[in-house]
Scaffold this motif. Structure first.
Motif, mmCIF file in Angstrom:
data_model
loop_
_atom_site.group_PDB
_atom_site.id
_atom_site.type_symbol
_atom_site.label_atom_id
_atom_site.label_comp_id
_atom_site.label_asym_id
_atom_site.label_seq_id
_atom_site.Cartn_x
_atom_site.Cartn_y
_atom_site.Cartn_z
ATOM 1 N N UNK A 1 54.059 33.363 47.233
ATOM 2 C CA UNK A 1 53.599 33.177 48.892
ATOM 3 C C UNK A 1 51.855 33.454 48.624
ATOM 4 N N UNK A 2 51.360 31.815 48.861
ATOM 5 C CA UNK A 2 50.051 31.915 48.028
ATOM 6 C C UNK A 2 49.503 31.573 49.606
ATOM 7 N N UNK B 1 47.342 38.435 52.955
ATOM 8 C CA UNK B 1 48.040 38.262 54.081
ATOM 9 C C UNK B 1 48.254 39.543 54.525
ATOM 10 N N UNK B 2 48.195 40.058 55.771
ATOM 11 C CA UNK B 2 48.901 42.283 56.120
ATOM 12 C C UNK B 2 49.797 41.981 55.834
ATOM 13 N N UNK B 3 50.082 43.200 55.991
ATOM 14 C CA UNK B 3 51.701 43.852 55.490
ATOM 15 C C UNK B 3 52.625 43.386 56.773
ATOM 16 N N UNK B 4 52.060 43.283 58.303
ATOM 17 C CA UNK B 4 52.569 42.656 59.688
ATOM 18 C C UNK B 4 53.037 41.720 58.529
ATOM 19 N N UNK B 5 52.521 40.407 58.624
ATOM 20 C CA UNK B 5 51.960 39.235 58.216
ATOM 21 C C UNK B 5 53.896 39.476 56.964
ATOM 22 N N UNK B 6 53.556 40.163 55.382
ATOM 23 C CA UNK B 6 54.546 39.982 54.624
ATOM 24 C C UNK B 6 55.796 40.166 55.576
ATOM 25 N N UNK B 7 56.208 41.582 56.087
ATOM 26 C CA UNK B 7 56.970 41.494 56.781
ATOM 27 C C UNK B 7 57.726 40.820 57.565
ATOM 28 N N UNK B 8 56.670 39.905 58.554
ATOM 29 C CA UNK B 8 57.667 38.857 59.094
ATOM 30 C C UNK B 8 58.139 37.450 58.076
ATOM 31 N N UNK C 1 42.638 26.855 49.251
ATOM 32 C CA UNK C 1 43.738 25.984 50.425
ATOM 33 C C UNK C 1 43.242 26.185 51.641
ATOM 34 N N UNK C 2 41.876 26.533 51.846
ATOM 35 C CA UNK C 2 41.529 26.469 53.299
ATOM 36 C C UNK C 2 41.953 27.597 53.947
ATOM 37 N N UNK C 3 43.332 27.379 54.312
ATOM 38 C CA UNK C 3 43.998 28.264 55.456
ATOM 39 C C UNK C 3 45.949 27.700 55.506
ATOM 40 N N UNK C 4 46.054 28.679 55.923
ATOM 41 C CA UNK C 4 47.822 28.246 55.810
ATOM 42 C C UNK C 4 47.925 29.067 54.342
ATOM 43 N N UNK C 5 49.208 28.315 54.129
ATOM 44 C CA UNK C 5 50.371 28.739 52.754
ATOM 45 C C UNK C 5 50.961 27.490 52.224
ATOM 46 N N UNK C 6 51.227 28.472 50.962
ATOM 47 C CA UNK C 6 52.093 27.855 50.203
ATOM 48 C C UNK C 6 53.129 28.767 49.311
ATOM 49 N N UNK C 7 54.514 28.397 49.862
ATOM 50 C CA UNK C 7 55.490 29.434 49.838
ATOM 51 C C UNK C 7 56.971 28.742 48.725
ATOM 52 N N UNK C 8 57.562 29.342 47.612
ATOM 53 C CA UNK C 8 57.899 28.790 46.212
ATOM 54 C C UNK C 8 58.735 29.582 46.476
ATOM 55 N N UNK C 9 60.054 29.141 46.732
ATOM 56 C CA UNK C 9 61.589 30.082 46.177
ATOM 57 C C UNK C 9 61.741 29.466 45.666
ATOM 58 N N UNK C 10 62.743 29.921 44.774
ATOM 59 C CA UNK C 10 63.740 29.355 44.181
ATOM 60 C C UNK C 10 63.093 28.741 43.774
ATOM 61 N N UNK C 11 64.247 26.920 43.617
ATOM 62 C CA UNK C 11 63.722 25.607 43.211
ATOM 63 C C UNK C 11 62.636 25.041 44.509
ATOM 64 N N UNK D 1 57.405 24.874 49.314
ATOM 65 C CA UNK D 1 56.418 24.087 50.704
ATOM 66 C C UNK D 1 55.754 24.827 50.580
ATOM 67 N N UNK D 2 54.317 23.352 51.069
ATOM 68 C CA UNK D 2 52.925 23.153 51.154
ATOM 69 C C UNK D 2 52.058 22.961 52.427
ATOM 70 N N UNK D 3 52.134 24.260 53.496
ATOM 71 C CA UNK D 3 52.012 24.608 54.549
ATOM 72 C C UNK D 3 50.500 24.446 54.678
ATOM 73 N N UNK D 4 49.684 24.391 53.732
ATOM 74 C CA UNK D 4 47.991 24.691 53.837
ATOM 75 C C UNK D 4 46.813 23.897 54.679
ATOM 76 N N UNK D 5 45.778 24.220 55.123
ATOM 77 C CA UNK D 5 45.048 23.085 55.246
ATOM 78 C C UNK D 5 44.683 22.353 54.741
ATOM 79 N N UNK D 6 44.475 22.808 53.504
ATOM 80 C CA UNK D 6 43.788 21.924 52.282
ATOM 81 C C UNK D 6 44.564 20.203 52.070
ATOM 82 N N UNK D 7 45.914 20.424 52.201
ATOM 83 C CA UNK D 7 46.933 19.461 51.970
ATOM 84 C C UNK D 7 47.228 19.151 52.968
ATOM 85 N N UNK D 8 46.853 19.590 54.133
ATOM 86 C CA UNK D 8 47.681 18.829 56.136
ATOM 87 C C UNK D 8 45.494 17.279 55.674
#
Length: 209
Positions: A139-140, A145-152, A177-187, A190-197
């Motif tokens: 997760x980028x 990210x806080x531990x609370x966010x990571x646990x979520x 990325x400016x904001x948001x995040x990019x999640x890479x899991x397995x292959x 998912x790009x949810x970053x503000x920069x991509x938006x």
């Protein structure tokens, strides 16, 4: 010393390259790194030493990362194959490295692929992680990210795993990325970053009405 290592390499070469007895890994890794990693996994599994080989490979990677100039030396075309194999062979024997790894590295040097050794280590780790049911996830985010966010995140992503799978979450930051995040899991990615938006918005606005 180098001659004894070469003899051991030739002895193990048959099991390393026998296609009829090939044992497939739990996950497919493609490319040059994948081909060598799968061959090594098959040979190591047949002799019951896959876990040991994984540890030795990571130690080898540690040496490549820490020894000044070693990574560049492996990629230098001006150094002969014989010189590289002799230097590494002596070091491997002194360190007690399994001949399977020595054989693989020797083959890669012969095929002018020694600059891919680090990639093979990563591919082998991927295969072994899949064998243990581990699912790597990176997760980028723009800010840590806080531990609370990571646990979520762990809870949300864990719902997509099979019963025998375990999530291995790794987090990183990238201010671009400016904001948001990019999640890479397995292959999957998912790009949810503000920069991509913003990029998508600009592209949409540039279209004629």
């Amino acid at each position: 010393m180098a001659a004894r290592l070469a003899a051991a390499v030739r002895c193990h070469a048959r099991s390393f390259s026998t296609a009829s007895e090939f044992i497939r890994g739990p996950v497919q890794v493609f490319g040059i790194e994948g081909r060598y990693a799968h061959a090594l996994y098959s040979a190591a599994t047949k002799q019951g030493s896959a876990d040991e080989i994984e540890g030795l490979l990571n130690s080898l990677q540690g040496a490549i990362d820490s020894v000044s100039g070693l990574k560049e030396y492996l990629s230098l075309p001006v150094c002969s194959k014989e010189e590289k194999k002799s230097s590494l062979g002596g070091a491997f024997e002194e360190a007690g490295i399994d001949p399977l790894i020595g054989n693989m590295v020797s083959t890669m040097i012969d095929n002018k692929r020694s600059n891919h050794i680090s990639g093979v280590v990563g591919a082998f780790n991927t295969i072994m992680a899949a064998q243990r049911g581990e699912v790597p996830c990176k997760v980028t985010s723009a800010q840590p990210l806080s531990e609370e966010h990571l646990d979520s995140l762990r809870g949300a992503l864990g719902k997509f795993l099979k019963e025998n799978e375990k999530l291995l979450l790794d987090s990183d930051t990238d201010e671009a990325l400016i904001g948001g995040m990019v999640v890479e899991i397995g292959d999957k990615r998912v790009d949810m970053s503000t920069a991509t938006k913003i990029k998508k918005l600009k592209a949409a606005l540039s279209l004629p009405l």
